[in-house]
Design a protein around this motif. Structure first.
Motif, PDB file in Angstrom:
ATOM      1  N   SER A  11      -2.099 104.673 -13.045  1.00  0.00           N
ATOM      2  CA  SER A  11      -1.584 103.595 -13.898  1.00  0.00           C
ATOM      3  C   SER A  11      -1.514 103.970 -15.379  1.00  0.00           C
ATOM      4  CB  SER A  11      -2.428 102.320 -13.722  1.00  0.00           C
ATOM      5  OG  SER A  11      -2.511 101.948 -12.369  1.00  0.00           O
ATOM      6  N   GLN A  37       0.079 104.421 -18.591  1.00  0.00           N
ATOM      7  CA  GLN A  37       1.314 103.803 -19.048  1.00  0.00           C
ATOM      8  C   GLN A  37       2.327 104.835 -19.545  1.00  0.00           C
ATOM      9  OE1 GLN A  37       1.671 100.534 -18.460  1.00  0.00           O
ATOM     10  NE2 GLN A  37       3.835 100.752 -18.994  1.00  0.00           N
ATOM     11  N   PRO A  79       0.538  98.292 -13.481  1.00  0.00           N
ATOM     12  CA  PRO A  79      -0.645  99.100 -13.167  1.00  0.00           C
ATOM     13  C   PRO A  79      -1.114  98.917 -11.721  1.00  0.00           C
ATOM     14  CG  PRO A  79      -0.889  98.096 -15.325  1.00  0.00           C
ATOM     15  CD  PRO A  79       0.359  97.512 -14.725  1.00  0.00           C
ATOM     16  N   ARG A  84      -1.506 101.877  -9.047  1.00  0.00           N
ATOM     17  CA  ARG A  84      -2.835 102.135  -8.493  1.00  0.00           C
ATOM     18  C   ARG A  84      -2.758 102.282  -6.971  1.00  0.00           C
ATOM     19  NH1 ARG A  84      -5.102  98.973 -11.782  1.00  0.00           N
ATOM     20  NH2 ARG A  84      -5.075  97.090 -10.490  1.00  0.00           N
TER      21      ARG A  84
END
Length: 285
Positions: A151, A153, A174, A178
């Motif tokens: 996750s 960014q 996220p 994940r």
């Protein structure tokens, strides 16, 4: 992830993840995939039911040497029900798993009390664009970096949104990344060439069970994604319209992996449907 069981039927040794207690739910994963991919469902449903999520033949830890056909999956699954003495169950299937779920309901109508069909169709059709070398490159980089740092960014923005993930998810959250890190990469690496061949042969032969869906009497819930390029929402809707006792739900701004994009919304809809059909889990085991 609950208990792990292995059992042998014929030449096949299936790995099965078992969680919870109560009425049985059989969860069937997609391609590429493994039983672990269903944790988004089983971790929730196992609070009230007993969930069984096998690695299908040639997937995950269910290793198999040699070629096989799609029908062999059904033989394995029937043997699994016998092995665990499951007289009746609800079947939840995602993508390929949904196709197998419908096949099981046709094959074992007295044992399947309900169907939850996720991103699947009895006549599967896709509209996936051609894949470029850049797609593959960005996907490899995005998957590797996401596995190392789930996750992240910067990775999502730089590589994820330009990779083939853009056809699997629409919401680059996220949570979705994940799940991809924890469950998708290992499942992809563990999917055997024989499993890929078995599925390809069935699709190339023009797999189509729409005309047979009327034989399925049990309640069904068909969930689809508006931007699914692998199995289009139109093909899922065709399936829903040909099932007698069916509820249909299509989620906007999502794609093939939508249970990982909007897990709570999907689980809430499943809970609501189960509450509306108590007969599904009241059959004596």
């Amino acid at each position: 992830m609950g208990d792990r069981h292995s059992y042998t039927t014929g030449a096949t040794r299936l790995n099965v993840y078992v969680q919870g207690q109560g009425f049985p739910i059989l969860g069937l994963h997609g391609h590429p995939g493994s039983g672990r991919n269903l944790s988004v469902f089983t971790n929730h449903l196992s609070k009230r039911y007993q969930t069984f999520a096998p690695d299908l033949r040639g997937y995950g830890k269910s290793h198999f040497n040699g070629n096989f056909e799609m029908n062999d999956h059904l033989n394995d699954l029937e043997a699994l029900l016998d092995r665990f003495q499951i007289e009746k169950c609800l079947v939840l299937g995602w993508s390929l798993g949904g196709i197998l779920a419908m096949e099981l309901a046709l094959r074992l109508p007295q044992r399947v009390t309900g169907l939850i069909l996720v991103a699947t169709a009895a006549r599967p059709r896709g509209n996936h664009p051609a894949i470029t070398w850049q797609d593959n490159l960005y996907t490899g980089i995005a998957a590797l970096l996401n596995w190392i740092k789930p996750s992240w960014q910067w990775n999502i923005e730089t590589f994820g949104k330009r990779s083939l993930f853009r056809y699997l998810i629409q919401q680059h959250t996220p949570t979705a990344y994940r799940y991809i890190a924890q469950e998708a990469v290992s499942a992809y690496l563990q999917t055997s060439p024989a499993a890929t061949r078995a599925l390809s042969q069935a699709l190339q032969a023009g797999y189509n069970r729409v005309a047979d869906l009327r034989q399925i009497e049990c309640p069904s819930l068909v969930l689809a994604a508006a931007q699914d390029r692998h199995i289009t929402p139109d093909s899922s809707l065709e399936t829903a319209r040909n099932l007698k006792n069916c509820q249909w739900q299509c989620y906007p701004d999502t794609a093939h992996l939508f249970p990982w994009e909007i897990p709570q919304q999907v689980l809430n809809d499943i809970d609501r449907w189960l509450a509306e059909h108590p007969q599904i889990s009241q059959s004596a085991q």
